[in-house]
Design a protein around this motif. Sequence first.
Motif, short mmCIF file in Angstrom:
data_model
loop_
_atom_site.label_atom_id
_atom_site.label_comp_id
_atom_site.label_asym_id
_atom_site.label_seq_id
_atom_site.Cartn_x
_atom_site.Cartn_y
_atom_site.Cartn_z
N GLY A 286 0.73 -1.10 0.03
CA GLY A 286 0.00 0.00 0.23
C GLY A 286 0.74 1.14 0.15
N GLY A 287 2.05 1.15 0.71
CA GLY A 287 2.97 2.41 0.68
C GLY A 287 3.36 2.73 -0.72
N GLU A 288 3.73 1.75 -1.62
CA GLU A 288 4.04 2.12 -3.29
C GLU A 288 2.72 2.72 -3.72
OE1 GLU A 288 5.99 -0.60 -5.23
OE2 GLU A 288 7.99 -0.13 -4.26
N GLU A 289 1.60 2.17 -3.36
CA GLU A 289 0.57 2.54 -4.08
C GLU A 289 0.16 4.15 -4.06
OE1 GLU A 289 -3.20 0.16 -4.07
OE2 GLU A 289 -2.13 -1.26 -2.91
N PHE A 290 0.28 4.71 -2.75
CA PHE A 290 -0.26 5.96 -2.57
C PHE A 290 1.03 6.94 -3.03
CE2 PHE A 290 -3.19 4.31 0.47
CZ PHE A 290 -4.16 5.03 0.48
N THR A 291 2.17 6.41 -2.96
CA THR A 291 3.42 7.10 -3.51
C THR A 291 3.24 7.31 -5.23
OG1 THR A 291 4.95 6.48 -1.69
CG2 THR A 291 5.97 7.25 -3.80
N ILE B 58 -6.38 4.09 -6.88
CA ILE B 58 -5.54 2.97 -6.38
C ILE B 58 -6.76 2.12 -5.67
CG2 ILE B 58 -3.33 3.92 -6.12
CD1 ILE B 58 -4.03 4.51 -3.08
N SER B 59 -6.47 0.69 -5.74
CA SER B 59 -7.45 -0.13 -5.05
C SER B 59 -6.48 -0.94 -4.06
CB SER B 59 -7.86 -1.27 -6.16
OG SER B 59 -8.20 -2.33 -5.42
N TYR C 86 -2.89 7.61 5.08
CA TYR C 86 -2.23 8.85 4.16
C TYR C 86 -3.65 9.63 3.93
CZ TYR C 86 1.29 5.42 3.29
OH TYR C 86 2.47 4.46 3.33
N VAL C 87 -4.67 9.60 4.49
CA VAL C 87 -5.91 10.27 4.39
C VAL C 87 -5.62 11.46 4.29
CG1 VAL C 87 -6.88 9.82 6.22
CG2 VAL C 87 -8.31 10.43 4.33
#
Length: 323
Positions: free
Chosen positions: A188-193, A203-204, A213-214
């Motif tokens: 998930g960290g890479e998704e938000f980045t 992103i899913s 991250y919200v």
Amino acid sequence: MKTLRILIAAAMVNSLAAAAIPAIAADAECVVPSKPGGAMDITCKLAQKALQARPNAPKLKLSYMPGGIGAVAWHTMESQRRAEPDTLVAFSGGSLLNLAQGKFGKATANDVRWVAALGADYGMIAVRADSPYHKLGDLVDALKSDPAKVLIGMSGTIGSQDWIKMALLARQAGVDPRQLRFVALEGGGEEFTAMQADYVQVISGDTSEATLYVDPRKIRVLAVLADHRLPGVLSKVPTAREQGYDVVWPIIRGLWMGPGVSDADYRRWVQAFEHIETDPGFAKMRAEAGLHPFSLTGDALSNYIKQAVADYNRQARQFNLVR
């Protein structure tokens, strides 16, 4: 998924008598099978915090072993480090889905020792705050118009739980999931980045990650994939079901140990988490981690895992994903 949701609901009312935590080694390890910043990281950090809150508790250090959407950690621990008495490994519903699809080779749910479920999580779909998609219907309309123009970030590859969440949504909207464009990321960290860098437009992911991250100036969560709205920072986010799409995706989060761990050491850790999860303070820690009530340990958890893998296998077959 109906059976999986019923099992989670039943486990939410599970309770055990509190007692003093069993003695544990001065130093223990929790392996995160992904890069830092995702929900696997959250799982180990919750275990670390919960242990530290107990008298005479051990230090639980975190180590990271990303790769192969969890396969590297699974095979390393199952083969090379199978008997370590004080090493825990984080897992999620995604891990069970990978088992169900044969993504860990010939591995089965019987190959490791399941210790404890620490909480329940749910899927979610998010975009950047400056995205033209303000609600789930906007995204669906864009996918209907031209799915190739929407780049979707996900943890894992085709068949991962992030992929299936979007595939279920697309199928309900009349879009062939095979037409969707995905970028495979590690956690998930890479998704938000990647989304913040505008490498992907959507992103899913999972709600526990979203709580990290919200920020309304940066992130807009379009929908949570839960039966009902969730408490906390995502309380104003509507469910997919509220917006006309019956997609619900619960996720278990917990810990396992290597198959060669002795019965005594395994039971010692099971009992430790039984005591931890009945402590009133743990509920607050779990909520702060973005997770929701779900407690099972030892044999009860092992039985739940076997049923969950069977349920995931049936669902994966709907998309011809089983090897």
